[in-house]
Design an enzyme around this catalytic site. Structure first.
Site, short mmCIF file in Angstrom:
data_model
loop_
_atom_site.label_atom_id
_atom_site.label_comp_id
_atom_site.label_asym_id
_atom_site.label_seq_id
_atom_site.Cartn_x
_atom_site.Cartn_y
_atom_site.Cartn_z
N CYS A 35 0.89 -1.16 0.05
CA CYS A 35 0.08 0.01 0.00
C CYS A 35 0.92 1.21 0.06
CB CYS A 35 -0.81 -0.11 1.35
SG CYS A 35 -1.81 1.44 1.89
N CYS A 38 0.32 3.79 2.70
CA CYS A 38 0.54 3.56 3.79
C CYS A 38 1.87 3.88 4.15
CB CYS A 38 0.24 1.86 4.14
SG CYS A 38 -1.27 1.38 3.94
#
Length: 110
Positions: A35, A38
Protein backbone atom coordinates in the site's frame (compact mmCIF):
# COMPACT_ATOMS: atom_id res chain seq x y z
CA UNK A 1 6.15 -4.85 7.06
CA UNK A 2 7.78 -1.43 6.75
CA UNK A 3 7.58 -0.08 10.26
CA UNK A 4 7.66 3.60 11.15
CA UNK A 5 10.44 4.46 13.62
CA UNK A 6 9.20 4.69 17.21
CA UNK A 7 5.96 2.93 16.29
CA UNK A 8 5.20 -0.51 17.76
CA UNK A 9 4.01 -3.33 15.52
CA UNK A 10 1.06 -5.23 16.99
CA UNK A 11 -0.38 -8.58 15.94
CA UNK A 12 -3.54 -10.63 16.42
CA UNK A 13 -1.71 -12.33 19.31
CA UNK A 14 -0.90 -9.17 21.31
CA UNK A 15 -3.61 -6.73 20.15
CA UNK A 16 -5.62 -7.37 23.34
CA UNK A 17 -2.65 -6.52 25.57
CA UNK A 18 -1.09 -3.71 23.52
CA UNK A 19 -4.25 -1.89 22.40
CA UNK A 20 -7.36 -2.99 24.32
CA UNK A 21 -5.53 -3.07 27.66
CA UNK A 22 -3.47 0.11 27.12
CA UNK A 23 -3.56 2.90 29.70
CA UNK A 24 -3.22 5.61 27.04
CA UNK A 25 -5.38 6.23 23.98
CA UNK A 26 -3.95 4.17 21.09
CA UNK A 27 -3.80 5.13 17.42
CA UNK A 28 -3.73 1.96 15.30
CA UNK A 29 -2.73 2.14 11.65
CA UNK A 30 -4.05 -0.86 9.73
CA UNK A 31 -1.42 -1.11 7.02
CA UNK A 32 0.09 -3.34 4.33
CA UNK A 33 3.41 -3.60 2.49
CA UNK A 34 1.71 -3.30 -0.89
CA UNK A 35 0.00 0.00 0.00
CA UNK A 36 1.87 3.15 -1.22
CA UNK A 37 -0.28 5.59 0.87
CA UNK A 38 0.56 3.49 3.95
CA UNK A 39 4.27 3.97 3.27
CA UNK A 40 3.71 7.74 2.95
CA UNK A 41 2.30 7.76 6.49
CA UNK A 42 5.51 6.37 8.05
CA UNK A 43 7.22 9.74 8.72
CA UNK A 44 3.92 11.23 9.93
CA UNK A 45 3.42 8.42 12.45
CA UNK A 46 7.06 8.61 13.57
CA UNK A 47 6.67 12.35 14.29
CA UNK A 48 3.31 11.88 15.99
CA UNK A 49 4.62 9.07 18.22
CA UNK A 50 7.55 11.27 19.33
CA UNK A 51 5.46 14.42 19.86
CA UNK A 52 2.66 12.68 21.77
CA UNK A 53 4.82 10.31 23.84
CA UNK A 54 3.12 9.83 27.20
CA UNK A 55 -0.25 10.99 25.81
CA UNK A 56 -0.85 8.70 22.84
CA UNK A 57 0.45 5.28 21.87
CA UNK A 58 0.96 4.79 18.12
CA UNK A 59 0.99 1.26 16.68
CA UNK A 60 0.79 -0.46 13.28
CA UNK A 61 -0.96 -3.70 12.39
CA UNK A 62 -0.18 -5.55 9.15
CA UNK A 63 -3.55 -6.57 7.69
CA UNK A 64 -2.09 -9.42 5.62
CA UNK A 65 -0.57 -11.27 8.57
CA UNK A 66 -3.27 -10.38 11.14
CA UNK A 67 -6.64 -11.20 9.57
CA UNK A 68 -8.52 -11.82 12.83
CA UNK A 69 -8.11 -8.25 14.13
CA UNK A 70 -8.57 -6.76 10.66
CA UNK A 71 -11.87 -8.63 10.22
CA UNK A 72 -13.03 -7.99 13.78
CA UNK A 73 -12.97 -4.22 13.13
CA UNK A 74 -14.26 -4.57 9.53
CA UNK A 75 -11.22 -2.85 8.03
CA UNK A 76 -11.49 -2.86 4.22
CA UNK A 77 -9.24 0.00 3.04
CA UNK A 78 -5.59 0.79 3.75
CA UNK A 79 -4.51 2.76 5.56
CA UNK A 80 -7.29 2.82 8.13
CA UNK A 81 -6.59 4.63 11.40
CA UNK A 82 -8.52 3.72 14.52
CA UNK A 83 -8.28 5.35 17.91
CA UNK A 84 -8.96 3.10 20.90
CA UNK A 85 -9.62 4.53 24.34
CA UNK A 86 -10.50 2.38 27.34
CA UNK A 87 -10.45 -0.69 25.11
CA UNK A 88 -13.08 0.65 22.70
CA UNK A 89 -12.70 2.10 19.20
CA UNK A 90 -13.75 5.76 19.49
CA UNK A 91 -12.77 7.06 16.06
CA UNK A 92 -11.93 5.70 12.60
CA UNK A 93 -10.37 7.49 9.61
CA UNK A 94 -9.60 6.03 6.19
CA UNK A 95 -6.83 7.13 3.85
CA UNK A 96 -3.46 8.86 4.05
CA UNK A 97 -3.51 12.44 5.34
CA UNK A 98 -1.01 15.18 6.17
CA UNK A 99 0.20 15.40 9.76
CA UNK A 100 -1.63 18.66 10.42
CA UNK A 101 -4.97 17.13 9.44
CA UNK A 102 -4.29 13.95 11.42
CA UNK A 103 -3.48 16.03 14.53
CA UNK A 104 -6.71 18.02 14.09
CA UNK A 105 -8.71 14.81 13.80
CA UNK A 106 -7.06 13.42 16.94
CA UNK A 107 -7.55 16.58 19.02
CA UNK A 108 -10.97 15.51 20.34
CA UNK A 109 -9.77 12.08 21.49
CA UNK A 110 -6.51 13.07 23.19
Amino acid sequence: MIRAAGVTEVTDADFETEVIGADLPVLVEFTADWCPPCRQMGPVLTDLAAEEEGRLKVVQLDVDTNPATTNAYKVLSMPTFMVFRGGEPVKAMVGARPKRRLREELSDVL
